[in-house]
Design a protein around this motif. Structure first.
Motif, mmCIF file in Angstrom:
data_model
loop_
_atom_site.group_PDB
_atom_site.id
_atom_site.type_symbol
_atom_site.label_atom_id
_atom_site.label_comp_id
_atom_site.label_asym_id
_atom_site.label_seq_id
_atom_site.Cartn_x
_atom_site.Cartn_y
_atom_site.Cartn_z
ATOM 1 N N ASP A 188 20.020 61.426 -6.466
ATOM 2 C CA ASP A 188 20.392 60.099 -6.960
ATOM 3 C C ASP A 188 21.872 60.007 -7.338
ATOM 4 N N SER A 230 25.655 59.519 -6.974
ATOM 5 C CA SER A 230 26.388 58.722 -5.982
ATOM 6 C C SER A 230 27.578 59.487 -5.393
ATOM 7 N N ARG A 249 30.501 58.327 -5.059
ATOM 8 C CA ARG A 249 31.644 58.040 -5.941
ATOM 9 C C ARG A 249 31.666 58.983 -7.141
ATOM 10 N N GLY A 278 25.704 55.413 -13.209
ATOM 11 C CA GLY A 278 24.756 56.317 -12.581
ATOM 12 C C GLY A 278 23.404 55.665 -12.433
ATOM 13 N N PRO A 279 22.446 56.432 -11.913
ATOM 14 C CA PRO A 279 21.101 55.904 -11.768
ATOM 15 C C PRO A 279 20.489 55.638 -13.134
#
Length: 118
Positions: free
Chosen positions: A17, A19, A21, A112-113
């Motif tokens: 999960d 990213s 970035r 974030g997630p």
């Protein structure tokens, strides 16, 4: 050149999960302030990232906050991560952000997630 603080949200469980970035931000920073370096090193190892880390948690936040801010004032870029989720929600990251604001150190966020929205 002024440094900066970048708050990076980390996965809550599944490292997939994380990213692109967020990975790039960790790869390009000068150092990482981590709630628990033992947890963060697992994240870094998973993505093949090697960066110096400073532990930053509830019991050392006062002294380490000054050290971290001093480094950023010298031009370094610091990424703040917690063990899981978004830093500064339920950990001492809120104090570090406040110290940065007081010292005119820019603060950026890489989200974030989140389990809340799911």
């Amino acid at each position: 050149m002024a440094g900066k603080l970048i708050i990076v949200g980390t996965p809550i469980g599944n490292l997939s999960d994380f990213s692109p970035r967020a990975i790039e931000t960790l790869e390009t920073c000068d150092f990482i302030a981590a709630e628990d370096t033992r947890v963060t090193v697992k994240l870094l190892n998973h993505f093949g990232i090697k960066k110096p880390m400073v532990s930053y948690f509830e019991h050392n936040k006062m002294e380490r906050g000054d050290i971290i801010c001093n480094r950023m004032e010298q031009g370094e870029v610091c990424v703040l991560v917690s063990d899981a989720g978004m830093p500064a929600i339920s950990d001492p990251g809120e104090l570090l952000v406040a110290q940065c604001v007081q010292r005119n150190i820019p603060v950026y966020v890489v989200p974030g997630p989140t389990a809340v929205i799911s």
